[in-house]
Design a protein around this motif. Structure first.
Motif, PDB file in Angstrom:
ATOM      1  N   SER A  86       0.820  -1.221   0.000  1.00 51.12           N
ATOM      2  CA  SER A  86       0.000   0.000   0.000  1.00 51.12           C
ATOM      3  C   SER A  86       0.853   1.269   0.000  1.00 51.12           C
ATOM      4  O   SER A  86       0.411   2.293  -0.501  1.00 51.12           O
ATOM      5  N   VAL A  87       2.074   1.224   0.525  1.00 52.10           N
ATOM      6  CA  VAL A  87       2.862   2.467   0.584  1.00 52.10           C
ATOM      7  C   VAL A  87       3.951   2.558  -0.487  1.00 52.10           C
ATOM      8  O   VAL A  87       4.427   3.647  -0.780  1.00 52.10           O
ATOM      9  N   PHE A  88       4.359   1.438  -1.055  1.00 58.83           N
ATOM     10  CA  PHE A  88       5.321   1.463  -2.173  1.00 58.83           C
ATOM     11  C   PHE A  88       4.578   1.070  -3.453  1.00 58.83           C
ATOM     12  O   PHE A  88       3.532   0.404  -3.392  1.00 58.83           O
ATOM     13  N   ALA A  89       5.183   1.438  -4.601  1.00 60.81           N
ATOM     14  CA  ALA A  89       4.562   1.094  -5.899  1.00 60.81           C
ATOM     15  C   ALA A  89       5.008  -0.312  -6.312  1.00 60.81           C
ATOM     16  O   ALA A  89       5.792  -0.482  -7.245  1.00 60.81           O
ATOM     17  N   VAL A  90       4.500  -1.312  -5.591  1.00 61.83           N
ATOM     18  CA  VAL A  90       4.874  -2.697  -5.894  1.00 61.83           C
ATOM     19  C   VAL A  90       4.062  -3.148  -7.114  1.00 61.83           C
ATOM     20  O   VAL A  90       2.835  -3.023  -7.123  1.00 61.83           O
ATOM     21  N   THR A  91       4.745  -3.671  -8.139  1.00 60.96           N
ATOM     22  CA  THR A  91       4.023  -4.093  -9.345  1.00 60.96           C
ATOM     23  C   THR A  91       3.201  -5.343  -9.032  1.00 60.96           C
ATOM     24  O   THR A  91       3.582  -6.146  -8.170  1.00 60.96           O
ATOM     25  N   PRO A  92       2.074  -5.516  -9.728  1.00 61.95           N
ATOM     26  CA  PRO A  92       1.214  -6.677  -9.414  1.00 61.95           C
ATOM     27  C   PRO A  92       1.943  -8.004  -9.573  1.00 61.95           C
ATOM     28  O   PRO A  92       1.662  -8.959  -8.858  1.00 61.95           O
ATOM     29  N   ASP A  93       2.895  -8.063 -10.522  1.00 57.47           N
ATOM     30  CA  ASP A  93       3.586  -9.341 -10.743  1.00 57.47           C
ATOM     31  C   ASP A  93       4.940  -9.394 -10.038  1.00 57.47           C
ATOM     32  O   ASP A  93       5.807 -10.187 -10.403  1.00 57.47           O
ATOM     33  N   ALA A  94       5.135  -8.544  -9.034  1.00 55.55           N
ATOM     34  CA  ALA A  94       6.426  -8.537  -8.323  1.00 55.55           C
ATOM     35  C   ALA A  94       6.735  -9.932  -7.764  1.00 55.55           C
ATOM     36  O   ALA A  94       5.823 -10.664  -7.368  1.00 55.55           O
ATOM     37  N   GLU A  95       8.013 -10.260  -7.741  1.00 55.11           N
ATOM     38  CA  GLU A  95       8.447 -11.519  -7.113  1.00 55.11           C
ATOM     39  C   GLU A  95       8.479 -11.278  -5.598  1.00 55.11           C
ATOM     40  O   GLU A  95       9.147 -10.364  -5.129  1.00 55.11           O
ATOM     41  N   VAL A  96       7.749 -12.090  -4.855  1.00 59.32           N
ATOM     42  CA  VAL A  96       7.705 -11.910  -3.394  1.00 59.32           C
ATOM     43  C   VAL A  96       8.196 -13.207  -2.742  1.00 59.32           C
ATOM     44  O   VAL A  96       7.543 -14.246  -2.830  1.00 59.32           O
ATOM     45  N   THR A  97       9.349 -13.112  -2.098  1.00 61.86           N
ATOM     46  CA  THR A  97       9.992 -14.303  -1.528  1.00 61.86           C
ATOM     47  C   THR A  97       9.929 -14.266  -0.012  1.00 61.86           C
ATOM     48  O   THR A  97      10.086 -13.201   0.598  1.00 61.86           O
ATOM     49  N   ILE A  98       9.747 -15.417   0.592  1.00 60.43           N
ATOM     50  CA  ILE A  98       9.929 -15.517   2.036  1.00 60.43           C
ATOM     51  C   ILE A  98      10.879 -16.673   2.330  1.00 60.43           C
ATOM     52  O   ILE A  98      10.761 -17.749   1.735  1.00 60.43           O
ATOM     53  N   GLU A  99      11.845 -16.409   3.220  1.00 59.42           N
ATOM     54  CA  GLU A  99      12.751 -17.481   3.641  1.00 59.42           C
ATOM     55  C   GLU A  99      12.072 -18.284   4.743  1.00 59.42           C
ATOM     56  O   GLU A  99      11.371 -17.722   5.595  1.00 59.42           O
ATOM     57  N   ALA A 100      12.298 -19.590   4.718  1.00 59.34           N
ATOM     58  CA  ALA A 100      11.659 -20.452   5.717  1.00 59.34           C
ATOM     59  C   ALA A 100      12.645 -21.477   6.238  1.00 59.34           C
ATOM     60  O   ALA A 100      13.540 -21.917   5.522  1.00 59.34           O
ATOM     61  N   ASN A 101      12.449 -21.804   7.489  1.00 58.98           N
ATOM     62  CA  ASN A 101      13.192 -22.901   8.074  1.00 58.98           C
ATOM     63  C   ASN A 101      12.217 -24.078   8.105  1.00 58.98           C
ATOM     64  O   ASN A 101      11.061 -23.901   8.505  1.00 58.98           O
ATOM     65  N   PRO A 102      12.623 -25.269   7.653  1.00 55.66           N
ATOM     66  CA  PRO A 102      11.670 -26.380   7.531  1.00 55.66           C
ATOM     67  C   PRO A 102      10.887 -26.659   8.818  1.00 55.66           C
ATOM     68  O   PRO A 102       9.735 -27.099   8.757  1.00 55.66           O
ATOM     69  N   ASP A 103      11.490 -26.374   9.974  1.00 52.79           N
ATOM     70  CA  ASP A 103      10.803 -26.664  11.238  1.00 52.79           C
ATOM     71  C   ASP A 103       9.763 -25.623  11.617  1.00 52.79           C
ATOM     72  O   ASP A 103       9.104 -25.754  12.649  1.00 52.79           O
TER      73      ASP A 103
END
Ligand code: SF4
Length: 371
Positions: A86-103
Protein backbone atom coordinates in the motif's frame (compact mmCIF):
# COMPACT_ATOMS: atom_id res chain seq x y z
CA UNK A 1 18.23 9.68 -13.50
CA UNK A 2 19.82 6.45 -14.75
CA UNK A 3 17.74 3.62 -16.19
CA UNK A 4 18.67 1.62 -13.11
CA UNK A 5 16.58 3.89 -10.90
CA UNK A 6 13.31 2.97 -12.55
CA UNK A 7 12.87 -0.23 -10.57
CA UNK A 8 13.86 -1.32 -7.10
CA UNK A 9 13.61 -4.22 -4.69
CA UNK A 10 12.63 -4.23 -1.02
CA UNK A 11 14.44 -6.35 1.54
CA UNK A 12 12.75 -6.86 4.92
CA UNK A 13 14.82 -8.34 7.73
CA UNK A 14 13.31 -10.52 10.46
CA UNK A 15 15.97 -11.23 13.10
CA UNK A 16 14.31 -14.07 15.02
CA UNK A 17 15.43 -17.72 14.90
CA UNK A 18 14.52 -20.89 16.79
CA UNK A 19 18.15 -21.45 17.72
CA UNK A 20 21.42 -19.88 16.73
CA UNK A 21 23.43 -21.96 14.22
CA UNK A 22 27.14 -22.10 14.99
CA UNK A 23 28.38 -20.80 11.63
CA UNK A 24 25.90 -17.93 11.30
CA UNK A 25 26.99 -14.29 11.40
CA UNK A 26 23.69 -12.83 10.27
CA UNK A 27 21.80 -10.38 12.42
CA UNK A 28 19.75 -13.17 13.97
CA UNK A 29 18.84 -14.07 17.55
CA UNK A 30 17.25 -16.96 19.38
CA UNK A 31 15.07 -16.19 22.40
CA UNK A 32 13.79 -12.77 21.29
CA UNK A 33 10.35 -14.03 20.24
CA UNK A 34 8.72 -11.84 22.90
CA UNK A 35 9.64 -8.87 20.69
CA UNK A 36 7.89 -10.28 17.62
CA UNK A 37 4.65 -8.32 17.68
CA UNK A 38 6.43 -5.02 18.54
CA UNK A 39 8.84 -5.76 15.72
CA UNK A 40 6.06 -6.29 13.19
CA UNK A 41 4.50 -2.99 14.31
CA UNK A 42 7.87 -1.31 13.81
CA UNK A 43 8.23 -2.72 10.30
CA UNK A 44 4.78 -1.39 9.42
CA UNK A 45 5.83 2.06 10.67
CA UNK A 46 9.21 1.96 8.95
CA UNK A 47 7.58 1.10 5.61
CA UNK A 48 5.49 4.26 5.95
CA UNK A 49 8.43 6.40 7.01
CA UNK A 50 10.67 5.13 4.21
CA UNK A 51 8.19 5.08 1.31
CA UNK A 52 7.99 8.82 0.41
CA UNK A 53 11.65 8.84 -0.68
CA UNK A 54 10.83 6.08 -3.18
CA UNK A 55 7.77 7.66 -4.72
CA UNK A 56 7.50 6.86 -8.41
CA UNK A 57 9.96 3.97 -8.25
CA UNK A 58 8.47 0.65 -9.30
CA UNK A 59 9.16 -2.16 -6.87
CA UNK A 60 9.62 -5.43 -8.74
CA UNK A 61 10.66 -7.68 -5.86
CA UNK A 62 10.11 -8.02 -2.13
CA UNK A 63 12.26 -10.40 -0.10
CA UNK A 64 11.63 -11.31 3.53
CA UNK A 65 14.87 -12.70 4.91
CA UNK A 66 16.50 -13.24 8.22
CA UNK A 67 16.77 -14.72 10.60
CA UNK A 68 13.74 -16.87 10.07
CA UNK A 69 10.74 -14.82 8.89
CA UNK A 70 8.47 -17.85 9.24
CA UNK A 71 8.81 -17.61 13.02
CA UNK A 72 6.23 -14.78 12.65
CA UNK A 73 2.49 -15.43 12.53
CA UNK A 74 0.83 -15.64 9.09
CA UNK A 75 -1.55 -12.80 10.03
CA UNK A 76 1.44 -10.54 10.79
CA UNK A 77 3.23 -11.54 7.59
CA UNK A 78 0.05 -10.83 5.65
CA UNK A 79 -0.35 -7.39 7.24
CA UNK A 80 3.28 -6.62 6.52
CA UNK A 81 3.05 -7.41 2.82
CA UNK A 82 -0.24 -5.52 2.56
CA UNK A 83 1.42 -2.44 4.12
CA UNK A 84 4.44 -2.67 1.82
CA UNK A 85 2.10 -2.93 -1.17
CA UNK A 86 0.00 0.00 0.00
CA UNK A 87 2.86 2.47 0.58
CA UNK A 88 5.32 1.46 -2.17
CA UNK A 89 4.56 1.09 -5.90
CA UNK A 90 4.87 -2.70 -5.89
CA UNK A 91 4.02 -4.09 -9.35
CA UNK A 92 1.21 -6.68 -9.41
CA UNK A 93 3.59 -9.34 -10.74
CA UNK A 94 6.43 -8.54 -8.32
CA UNK A 95 8.45 -11.52 -7.11
CA UNK A 96 7.71 -11.91 -3.39
CA UNK A 97 9.99 -14.30 -1.53
CA UNK A 98 9.93 -15.52 2.04
CA UNK A 99 12.75 -17.48 3.64
CA UNK A 100 11.66 -20.45 5.72
CA UNK A 101 13.19 -22.90 8.07
CA UNK A 102 11.67 -26.38 7.53
CA UNK A 103 10.80 -26.66 11.24
CA UNK A 104 8.69 -23.51 11.21
CA UNK A 105 6.25 -24.43 8.43
CA UNK A 106 3.49 -26.96 7.91
CA UNK A 107 0.81 -27.25 5.24
CA UNK A 108 -1.50 -24.83 6.98
CA UNK A 109 1.16 -22.16 7.41
CA UNK A 110 2.43 -22.57 3.87
CA UNK A 111 -1.09 -22.31 2.46
CA UNK A 112 -1.54 -19.10 4.49
CA UNK A 113 1.73 -17.64 3.18
CA UNK A 114 0.85 -18.41 -0.42
CA UNK A 115 -2.58 -16.91 0.03
CA UNK A 116 -1.03 -13.82 1.65
CA UNK A 117 1.01 -13.22 -1.52
CA UNK A 118 4.36 -14.80 -0.74
CA UNK A 119 4.67 -16.59 -4.06
CA UNK A 120 8.27 -17.72 -3.76
CA UNK A 121 9.56 -19.86 -0.92
CA UNK A 122 13.25 -20.14 -0.06
CA UNK A 123 13.99 -22.95 2.33
CA UNK A 124 17.20 -23.59 4.26
CA UNK A 125 17.93 -27.27 3.62
CA UNK A 126 21.76 -27.04 3.88
CA UNK A 127 22.39 -30.81 3.67
CA UNK A 128 20.67 -34.18 3.56
CA UNK A 129 23.40 -35.69 5.74
CA UNK A 130 22.56 -35.73 9.44
CA UNK A 131 26.19 -35.43 10.51
CA UNK A 132 26.68 -32.35 8.32
CA UNK A 133 23.54 -30.75 9.78
CA UNK A 134 24.93 -31.50 13.25
CA UNK A 135 28.29 -29.93 12.32
CA UNK A 136 26.37 -26.82 11.22
CA UNK A 137 24.30 -26.94 14.42
CA UNK A 138 21.10 -26.92 12.40
CA UNK A 139 18.12 -28.07 14.43
CA UNK A 140 16.22 -29.67 11.57
CA UNK A 141 16.67 -33.19 10.18
CA UNK A 142 16.80 -34.18 6.48
CA UNK A 143 13.29 -35.66 6.79
CA UNK A 144 11.83 -32.28 7.82
CA UNK A 145 13.16 -30.66 4.64
CA UNK A 146 11.51 -33.33 2.51
CA UNK A 147 8.28 -33.02 4.49
CA UNK A 148 8.23 -29.22 4.29
CA UNK A 149 9.11 -29.28 0.61
CA UNK A 150 6.28 -31.72 -0.18
CA UNK A 151 3.89 -29.65 1.91
CA UNK A 152 4.86 -26.57 -0.12
CA UNK A 153 4.19 -28.40 -3.37
CA UNK A 154 0.90 -29.79 -1.98
CA UNK A 155 -0.46 -26.32 -1.20
CA UNK A 156 0.51 -25.03 -4.65
CA UNK A 157 4.01 -23.57 -4.34
CA UNK A 158 5.59 -23.71 -7.78
CA UNK A 159 8.60 -21.49 -7.11
CA UNK A 160 10.71 -23.03 -4.34
CA UNK A 161 14.41 -22.57 -3.65
CA UNK A 162 16.49 -24.91 -1.52
CA UNK A 163 19.65 -23.50 0.10
CA UNK A 164 22.61 -25.84 0.51
CA UNK A 165 25.98 -25.43 2.24
CA UNK A 166 29.06 -27.49 1.44
CA UNK A 167 32.37 -28.00 3.17
CA UNK A 168 31.41 -28.48 6.85
CA UNK A 169 33.75 -30.55 9.03
CA UNK A 170 33.46 -34.23 8.19
CA UNK A 171 31.57 -33.77 4.94
CA UNK A 172 33.03 -35.86 2.13
CA UNK A 173 32.65 -35.39 -1.60
CA UNK A 174 30.44 -38.50 -1.67
CA UNK A 175 28.17 -37.12 1.04
CA UNK A 176 27.89 -33.80 -0.84
CA UNK A 177 27.04 -35.60 -4.06
CA UNK A 178 24.29 -37.51 -2.21
CA UNK A 179 22.92 -34.20 -0.93
CA UNK A 180 22.91 -32.83 -4.47
CA UNK A 181 21.14 -35.94 -5.80
CA UNK A 182 18.50 -35.83 -3.06
CA UNK A 183 17.96 -32.15 -3.78
CA UNK A 184 17.60 -32.78 -7.51
CA UNK A 185 15.15 -35.62 -6.76
CA UNK A 186 12.85 -33.09 -5.07
CA UNK A 187 12.98 -30.96 -8.25
CA UNK A 188 12.98 -27.46 -6.71
CA UNK A 189 12.84 -24.60 -9.22
CA UNK A 190 15.96 -22.98 -7.78
CA UNK A 191 19.01 -24.18 -5.85
CA UNK A 192 21.59 -22.07 -3.99
CA UNK A 193 24.80 -23.82 -2.95
CA UNK A 194 27.28 -21.92 -0.81
CA UNK A 195 30.73 -22.99 0.30
CA UNK A 196 30.90 -22.76 4.10
CA UNK A 197 32.96 -19.78 5.19
CA UNK A 198 34.22 -19.38 8.71
CA UNK A 199 33.41 -16.03 10.30
CA UNK A 200 35.67 -15.29 13.28
CA UNK A 201 32.89 -13.82 15.46
CA UNK A 202 30.77 -16.99 15.43
CA UNK A 203 30.75 -20.06 17.67
CA UNK A 204 32.20 -22.10 14.81
CA UNK A 205 34.81 -19.42 14.15
CA UNK A 206 35.97 -19.69 17.76
CA UNK A 207 36.07 -23.50 17.58
CA UNK A 208 38.19 -23.31 14.43
CA UNK A 209 40.49 -20.71 16.03
CA UNK A 210 40.98 -23.01 19.05
CA UNK A 211 41.76 -25.93 16.73
CA UNK A 212 38.73 -27.92 17.96
CA UNK A 213 37.21 -28.05 14.46
CA UNK A 214 39.13 -28.06 11.18
CA UNK A 215 38.65 -25.16 8.78
CA UNK A 216 37.06 -26.10 5.44
CA UNK A 217 39.59 -27.56 3.01
CA UNK A 218 39.68 -25.24 -0.04
CA UNK A 219 40.66 -28.05 -2.44
CA UNK A 220 37.75 -30.20 -1.27
CA UNK A 221 35.40 -27.23 -1.51
CA UNK A 222 36.63 -26.64 -5.08
CA UNK A 223 35.85 -30.27 -5.92
CA UNK A 224 32.43 -29.86 -4.30
CA UNK A 225 31.76 -26.74 -6.38
CA UNK A 226 32.68 -28.66 -9.53
CA UNK A 227 30.41 -31.54 -8.49
CA UNK A 228 27.56 -29.05 -8.07
CA UNK A 229 28.27 -27.57 -11.52
CA UNK A 230 28.21 -31.05 -13.12
CA UNK A 231 25.23 -32.59 -11.33
CA UNK A 232 23.01 -29.52 -11.37
CA UNK A 233 23.93 -28.73 -14.97
CA UNK A 234 23.12 -32.30 -16.05
CA UNK A 235 19.79 -32.03 -14.23
CA UNK A 236 18.81 -28.98 -16.31
CA UNK A 237 19.59 -26.18 -13.85
CA UNK A 238 21.17 -23.10 -15.38
CA UNK A 239 24.19 -21.74 -13.49
CA UNK A 240 23.39 -18.03 -13.50
CA UNK A 241 25.46 -16.81 -10.55
CA UNK A 242 28.46 -18.28 -8.75
CA UNK A 243 26.31 -19.93 -6.06
CA UNK A 244 22.93 -20.06 -7.77
CA UNK A 245 21.24 -22.40 -10.21
CA UNK A 246 17.70 -22.25 -11.58
CA UNK A 247 15.31 -23.85 -13.99
CA UNK A 248 14.89 -21.48 -16.97
CA UNK A 249 12.77 -18.52 -15.94
CA UNK A 250 13.15 -19.15 -12.19
CA UNK A 251 16.27 -17.03 -11.59
CA UNK A 252 15.76 -14.95 -8.43
CA UNK A 253 14.78 -11.49 -9.61
CA UNK A 254 15.45 -9.93 -6.22
CA UNK A 255 18.99 -11.22 -5.86
CA UNK A 256 19.73 -10.36 -9.48
CA UNK A 257 18.84 -6.81 -8.50
CA UNK A 258 21.74 -6.76 -5.99
CA UNK A 259 24.16 -8.18 -8.52
CA UNK A 260 23.00 -5.81 -11.24
CA UNK A 261 23.35 -2.92 -8.77
CA UNK A 262 19.71 -1.91 -8.95
CA UNK A 263 18.45 0.17 -6.02
CA UNK A 264 16.85 -1.51 -3.05
CA UNK A 265 15.16 -0.45 0.15
CA UNK A 266 16.16 -2.17 3.39
CA UNK A 267 13.58 -2.42 6.19
CA UNK A 268 14.22 -3.94 9.60
CA UNK A 269 17.09 -4.23 12.06
CA UNK A 270 20.47 -4.07 10.32
CA UNK A 271 18.91 -4.05 6.84
CA UNK A 272 20.94 -2.41 4.08
CA UNK A 273 19.68 -0.22 1.27
CA UNK A 274 21.35 1.02 -1.91
CA UNK A 275 20.64 3.86 -4.25
CA UNK A 276 22.66 6.05 -6.61
CA UNK A 277 26.05 4.67 -5.58
CA UNK A 278 25.28 5.15 -1.90
CA UNK A 279 24.74 2.40 0.64
CA UNK A 280 22.95 2.90 3.93
CA UNK A 281 22.08 0.58 6.75
CA UNK A 282 19.82 0.42 9.77
CA UNK A 283 20.98 -0.01 13.34
CA UNK A 284 21.61 -3.69 14.02
CA UNK A 285 20.39 -4.53 17.55
CA UNK A 286 16.63 -5.21 17.42
CA UNK A 287 15.95 -3.27 20.66
CA UNK A 288 17.71 -0.17 19.35
CA UNK A 289 15.82 -0.48 16.06
CA UNK A 290 12.52 -0.72 17.95
CA UNK A 291 13.26 2.31 20.15
CA UNK A 292 14.16 4.52 17.19
CA UNK A 293 11.08 3.55 15.20
CA UNK A 294 8.87 3.99 18.27
CA UNK A 295 10.25 7.54 18.63
CA UNK A 296 9.19 8.15 15.00
CA UNK A 297 12.75 8.19 13.65
CA UNK A 298 14.16 6.39 10.63
CA UNK A 299 16.51 3.85 12.24
CA UNK A 300 19.55 4.73 10.12
CA UNK A 301 22.82 3.30 11.45
CA UNK A 302 25.12 4.76 8.80
CA UNK A 303 25.78 5.30 5.12
CA UNK A 304 28.66 5.47 2.68
CA UNK A 305 29.23 6.71 -0.83
CA UNK A 306 31.24 4.40 -3.00
CA UNK A 307 34.39 6.04 -4.39
CA UNK A 308 34.54 5.74 -8.21
CA UNK A 309 37.46 3.26 -8.01
CA UNK A 310 35.56 1.06 -5.53
CA UNK A 311 32.38 1.33 -7.57
CA UNK A 312 34.31 0.18 -10.66
CA UNK A 313 35.83 -2.80 -8.80
CA UNK A 314 32.45 -3.74 -7.42
CA UNK A 315 30.85 -3.53 -10.83
CA UNK A 316 33.53 -5.77 -12.39
CA UNK A 317 33.14 -8.29 -9.57
CA UNK A 318 29.34 -8.36 -9.74
CA UNK A 319 29.19 -8.56 -13.54
CA UNK A 320 31.58 -11.50 -13.49
CA UNK A 321 29.55 -13.20 -10.76
CA UNK A 322 26.40 -13.25 -12.85
CA UNK A 323 28.09 -14.22 -16.12
CA UNK A 324 27.15 -10.87 -17.62
CA UNK A 325 30.84 -10.38 -18.22
CA UNK A 326 32.60 -7.09 -18.79
CA UNK A 327 33.29 -5.36 -22.09
CA UNK A 328 36.79 -6.40 -23.22
CA UNK A 329 37.54 -2.69 -23.68
CA UNK A 330 37.42 -2.22 -19.87
CA UNK A 331 40.59 -4.25 -19.48
CA UNK A 332 44.10 -3.10 -20.46
CA UNK A 333 45.61 -4.91 -23.45
CA UNK A 334 47.05 -8.28 -22.58
CA UNK A 335 45.67 -8.51 -19.04
CA UNK A 336 42.98 -11.00 -19.96
CA UNK A 337 45.25 -13.19 -22.12
CA UNK A 338 46.54 -15.51 -19.37
CA UNK A 339 42.98 -16.17 -18.17
CA UNK A 340 41.72 -16.77 -21.70
CA UNK A 341 44.59 -19.19 -22.28
CA UNK A 342 44.01 -21.13 -19.04
CA UNK A 343 40.27 -21.34 -19.63
CA UNK A 344 39.12 -19.13 -16.73
CA UNK A 345 37.61 -16.62 -19.16
CA UNK A 346 36.03 -16.81 -22.55
CA UNK A 347 35.34 -14.07 -25.08
CA UNK A 348 31.67 -13.71 -25.96
CA UNK A 349 30.41 -10.96 -28.23
CA UNK A 350 33.11 -8.49 -27.20
CA UNK A 351 32.72 -9.39 -23.50
CA UNK A 352 34.98 -11.29 -21.14
CA UNK A 353 32.89 -13.90 -19.33
CA UNK A 354 34.12 -16.33 -16.65
CA UNK A 355 33.85 -20.07 -17.12
CA UNK A 356 32.76 -22.22 -14.16
CA UNK A 357 36.45 -22.66 -13.30
CA UNK A 358 36.82 -18.91 -13.52
CA UNK A 359 33.89 -18.44 -11.11
CA UNK A 360 35.73 -20.58 -8.61
CA UNK A 361 38.72 -18.22 -8.78
CA UNK A 362 36.71 -15.05 -9.04
CA UNK A 363 38.75 -12.96 -6.62
CA UNK A 364 41.96 -13.81 -8.42
CA UNK A 365 40.30 -13.04 -11.72
CA UNK A 366 39.03 -9.63 -10.63
CA UNK A 367 42.41 -8.66 -9.19
CA UNK A 368 44.22 -9.86 -12.30
CA UNK A 369 41.92 -7.96 -14.65
CA UNK A 370 41.76 -4.71 -12.72
CA UNK A 371 45.18 -4.92 -11.01
S1 SF4 B 1 18.48 -20.28 10.92
FE1 SF4 B 1 19.69 -19.07 9.44
S2 SF4 B 1 19.69 -16.97 10.23
FE2 SF4 B 1 18.99 -18.31 11.91
S3 SF4 B 1 20.83 -18.73 13.11
FE3 SF4 B 1 20.60 -20.42 11.61
S4 SF4 B 1 21.79 -19.77 9.78
FE4 SF4 B 1 21.50 -17.94 11.08
Amino acid sequence: MSAHLETAGIYVHVPFCLTRCGYCDFNAYAGLDHLASRYVGALLSEAELAAPAWEGVEVVSVFLGGGTPTTLEVADLKALLARVRSVFAVTPDAEVTIEANPDTVDEQKLAGLLEAGYGRLSMGAQSFDRSVLAALERVHQPASVIEAFRAARAVGYDNVNLDLIYGAAGETLESWERTLRETIALAPSHISAYGLTIEPATALGRQVARGDVPAPDPDLQADMFEAACCLLGDAGYGHYEVSNWARPGYECRHNLGYWERRPYVGLGAGAHGYRDGSRSWNVRPPEEYLSMIERGELPVGGSENLEPADAYLEEVFLRLRILQGIPASWVDDGRADPYLETGLLIRDDGHLVPTERGMLLLNELVLGLTG
